[in-house]
Structures are given as structure tokens and as C-alpha cells.
Design a protein around this motif. Structure first.
Motif, mmCIF file in Angstrom:
data_model
loop_
_atom_site.group_PDB
_atom_site.id
_atom_site.type_symbol
_atom_site.label_atom_id
_atom_site.label_comp_id
_atom_site.label_asym_id
_atom_site.label_seq_id
_atom_site.Cartn_x
_atom_site.Cartn_y
_atom_site.Cartn_z
ATOM 1 N N SER A 144 0.852 -1.184 0.000
ATOM 2 C CA SER A 144 0.000 0.000 0.000
ATOM 3 C C SER A 144 0.890 1.238 0.000
ATOM 4 N N PHE A 145 0.891 1.981 -1.130
ATOM 5 C CA PHE A 145 1.659 3.214 -1.279
ATOM 6 C C PHE A 145 0.717 4.398 -1.182
ATOM 7 N N ASN A 146 1.148 5.470 -0.538
ATOM 8 C CA ASN A 146 0.337 6.682 -0.490
ATOM 9 C C ASN A 146 0.505 7.531 -1.748
ATOM 10 N N ASN A 147 1.729 7.578 -2.299
ATOM 11 C CA ASN A 147 1.998 8.536 -3.364
ATOM 12 C C ASN A 147 2.622 7.940 -4.619
ATOM 13 N N THR A 154 -0.130 -4.063 -6.949
ATOM 14 C CA THR A 154 0.055 -4.028 -5.488
ATOM 15 C C THR A 154 0.097 -5.411 -4.859
ATOM 16 N N ASP A 167 6.903 9.127 0.893
ATOM 17 C CA ASP A 167 5.834 8.131 0.932
ATOM 18 C C ASP A 167 5.912 7.313 2.216
ATOM 19 N N THR A 168 4.787 6.718 2.557
ATOM 20 C CA THR A 168 4.724 5.669 3.574
ATOM 21 C C THR A 168 4.230 4.417 2.877
ATOM 22 N N TYR A 170 3.103 0.572 3.243
ATOM 23 C CA TYR A 170 2.633 -0.481 4.134
ATOM 24 C C TYR A 170 2.778 -1.823 3.416
#
Length: 223
Positions: A144-147, A154, A167-168, A170
Motif C-alpha cells: 500500500s503506497f500513499n503517493n 500491489t 511516501d509511507t 505499508y
């Protein structure tokens, strides 16, 4: 009289790079050098780690072919101050988080990462190869990428991405669920069973199976 031109070289920002002039390395700035008027010089700019060359800035003389080429020539016709300008390479900060904690680890560009959250930095626009590795009792679910964008998708355990922003990330795992099964023969001693290729003749018998898996059971009576 022989005319002399005094040239002062300045790197901006300080520590961002170095130059060579006619094959001589110059690493300490400001640097003052004297040339005979009408003399030609070859100049090259080299960026230090974390920077990229931007341009040359002359007050009086002319860089050729232009002021944005790393390698230039110039003919000294007057005193001058030459600014060698560099830009910092943008850096993207990426935080990796494994969910649930302890469910797995990752490799990024062949480097193993076991402790989370993990914060890493990458030069903007560079690419990385990521792999997810599940610990015992878990299976990989997704990234899971934010940006930024994982490729090809995925849900692939091995992905690549190009860092275009902070980015964060997960890394999500699912626990592997087992079902506990107890087998009982009634009346006691009346028979036995097989589960798959395994014979069970002592009861009660406790066995665990992966949730959602299939088993073949057969019952046999004792003589």
C-alpha cells in the motif's frame, strides 16, 4: 606589457562540487587564478554526492558552447568572477511499515530490512526493486503506497517503483489460519480412519489443517 586577467572561481552552494581548469583540479573555493589575456581555457564542473550541475555564471567572459554544459571553453579577455552553480538532488523519504508487526520483512535493492518502521531516503526519480517475505504463520497480501506506484501491481510479492515523492509504504500480510480437528471412534476400538495417506488408529486424535484446505477421509471397521 603582457595583460593579465585575474579570475575568481566560486562554487555555489559551498561544498556542492569541484572544477578542473586546463586539467588542474580545483577543490577549494574561492579560488583565484591568473591567466594571460586572450588565453583559452577548458573548464569542467563535477558535482559532489547529493548535487547536480546547474550552470556557469560569468560576469565578463563567455562560456562556450553555453553556460549549462558541464564542459566549456572560454577566452579570457578581462578580469572575472566565475560562479559554478549546482542544485541539490531532491531526496524522497520513505517509511516502510509491516502490518501486522512481526509478520514479515522486505528487501529493497537487495538490502534486507528486518526492523520496522524503517525510514530510508532515495534520490528523486530513481527506481527501486522491492520484495516482501512472509514470516512463518503468515502469507503476503499486498503493498500500500500513499503517493508512488508499485509495478506491476500491489499484489505481486516482487515489485519496482520510481520514487517521485515522500511516501509511507505499508507491507501487508495475513495470518495463516489453521482449524483444529479432533477425531473420536465410537465405540472405542471399533475401527480406524485414514486422512489422506495417513492412518490414524489411536483416539481421540487431534490434528490441525490449513483453513480452506481439503482432506480425503476413509473409515475402516476392526474385525
Amino acid at each position: 606589457p603582457i595583460l593579465i586577467d585575474t579570475i575568481v572561481y566560486i562554487v555555489q552552494p559551498a561544498g556542492a562540487g569541484a572544477i578542473t581548469v586546463d586539467g588542474t583540479n580545483i577543490t577549494v573555493f574561492p579560488n583565484t587564478t591568473i591567466y594571460t589575456n586572450a588565453m583559452n581555457s577548458n573548464l569542467s564542473a563535477t558535482a559532489n554526492t547529493g548535487y547536480i550541475f546547474s550552470n556557469w555564471s560569468f560576469n565578463n567572459n563567455s562560456p562556450l558552447p553555453n553556460n549549462t554544459s558541464n564542459n566549456i571553453t572560454t577566452t579570457w579577455s578581462s578580469n572575472d568572477t566565475v560562479y559554478v552553480n549546482f542544485d541539490p538532488i531532491p531526496v524522497d523519504t520513505v517509511v516502510y511499515i509491516v502490518q501486522p508487526a512481526g509478520a514479515g520483512n522486505i528487501t529493497v535493492d537487495a538490502t534486507n530490512i528486518f526492523v520496522f518502521p524503517n525510514t530510508s531516503s532515495y534520490a528523486n526519480a530513481t527506481s527501486s526493486s522491492l520484495s516482501a517475505i512472509a514470516n512463518i504463520g503468515y502469507t503476503f497480501n499486498n503493498w500500500s503506497f500513499n503517493n508512488n506506484t508499485p509495478l506491476p501491481n500491489t499484489t505481486n510479492v516482487n515489485i519496482t517503483t520510481t520514487w517521485n515523492s515522500n511516501d509511507t509504504v505499508y507491507v501487508n500480510f495475513d495470518p495463516i489460519v489453521y482449524d483444529s480437528i479432533t477425531y473420536i471412534i465410537q465405540p472405542i476400538g471399533a475401527g480406524y480412519i485414514t486422512v489422506g495417506a495417513t492412518t490414524i488408529n489411536t483416539f481421540p486424535a487431534n490434528t490441525s489443517y490449513l483453513d480452506g484446505s481439503n482432506s480425503n477421509l476413509s473409515a475402516f471397521s476392526n474385525a
